[in-house]
Design a protein around this motif. Structure first.
Motif, PDB file in Angstrom:
ATOM      1  N   GLU A  88      54.109  19.141 -68.928  1.00 43.48           N
ATOM      2  CA  GLU A  88      54.894  18.774 -67.753  1.00 43.48           C
ATOM      3  C   GLU A  88      54.057  17.935 -66.798  1.00 43.48           C
ATOM      4  O   GLU A  88      52.980  18.341 -66.374  1.00 43.48           O
ATOM      5  CB  GLU A  88      55.375  20.038 -67.043  1.00 43.48           C
ATOM      6  N   GLY A  89      54.531  16.730 -66.510  1.00 45.19           N
ATOM      7  CA  GLY A  89      53.835  15.855 -65.570  1.00 45.19           C
ATOM      8  C   GLY A  89      52.838  14.904 -66.202  1.00 45.19           C
ATOM      9  O   GLY A  89      52.332  14.014 -65.540  1.00 45.19           O
ATOM     10  N   HIS A 107      50.150  23.855 -67.250  1.00 45.71           N
ATOM     11  CA  HIS A 107      51.510  23.327 -67.176  1.00 45.71           C
ATOM     12  C   HIS A 107      51.561  21.917 -66.601  1.00 45.71           C
ATOM     13  O   HIS A 107      52.474  21.169 -66.924  1.00 45.71           O
ATOM     14  CB  HIS A 107      52.413  24.267 -66.375  1.00 45.71           C
ATOM     15  N   GLU A 108      50.621  21.548 -65.750  1.00 44.27           N
ATOM     16  CA  GLU A 108      50.671  20.225 -65.124  1.00 44.27           C
ATOM     17  C   GLU A 108      49.375  19.444 -65.293  1.00 44.27           C
ATOM     18  O   GLU A 108      49.161  18.454 -64.618  1.00 44.27           O
ATOM     19  CB  GLU A 108      50.982  20.384 -63.635  1.00 44.27           C
ATOM     20  N   LYS A 109      48.517  19.868 -66.199  1.00 43.37           N
ATOM     21  CA  LYS A 109      47.231  19.205 -66.360  1.00 43.37           C
ATOM     22  C   LYS A 109      46.832  19.186 -67.827  1.00 43.37           C
ATOM     23  O   LYS A 109      47.059  20.147 -68.551  1.00 43.37           O
ATOM     24  CB  LYS A 109      46.151  19.926 -65.563  1.00 43.37           C
ATOM     25  N   LYS A 125      52.788  15.211 -59.598  1.00 48.22           N
ATOM     26  CA  LYS A 125      52.301  16.587 -59.642  1.00 48.22           C
ATOM     27  C   LYS A 125      51.370  16.848 -60.827  1.00 48.22           C
ATOM     28  O   LYS A 125      50.744  17.886 -60.896  1.00 48.22           O
ATOM     29  CB  LYS A 125      53.465  17.566 -59.691  1.00 48.22           C
ATOM     30  N   GLY A 126      51.273  15.899 -61.758  1.00 44.31           N
ATOM     31  CA  GLY A 126      50.443  16.091 -62.940  1.00 44.31           C
ATOM     32  C   GLY A 126      49.016  15.614 -62.740  1.00 44.31           C
ATOM     33  O   GLY A 126      48.682  14.963 -61.748  1.00 44.31           O
TER      34      GLY A 126
END
Length: 138
Positions: A88-89, A107-109, A125-126
């Motif tokens: 995600e992102g 989740h974002e990295k 947001k990533g």
């Protein structure tokens, strides 16, 4: 008897001091009631041509498929082909004759070691951290 208890306590403290410093904040956050960062998996979202998935857990190599999930230390490599991998992102495209080894996924990295040619899209947001294996990285 009191001396033995003191030595056991001293030994326990010495072992605790030798812990990995990178793990200390997560332990402190967990003991304070905060939830630790959840583990996530990257997903193969597109594939064209020869793309292989290298599993760190058992050393297996298989043909990658859209929907395959990658854990930390898994790798994706392309021959004559391309592949997209995402969380995600963050979306990363591996071009021909390239490889990505996942070092950290949340989740974002995504944090990865890259060989070859990749391009990516990172949402606000990533976050994407890359380590390039060649000196001509841009």
């Amino acid at each position: 008897m009191a001396a033995r208890v003191y030595l056991v306590a001293l030994a326990t403290a010495a072992i605790a001091c030798g812990r990995d410093p990178a793990r200390a904040p997560a332990t402190a956050a967990a003991s304070a009631g905060a939830a630790p960062a959840q583990s996530a998996q990257a997903v193969v979202t597109a594939k064209n041509g020869k793309v292989e998935l290298l599993r760190a857990a058992d050393g297996s190599i298989s043909e990658a498929k859209v929907g395959d999930k990658l854990d930390v230390r898994d790798a994706l490599r392309t021959g004559v082909g391309e592949a997209d991998v995402a969380v995600e992102g963050v979306r990363m495209r591996l071009h021909e004759d390239s490889q990505v080894l996942l070092k950290e996924v949340t989740h974002e990295k995504m944090r990865a070691r890259v060989r070859g040619l990749v391009e990516s899209d990172v949402a606000e947001k990533g976050r994407l951290d890359l380590e390039a294996e060649s000196s001509d990285a841009v």
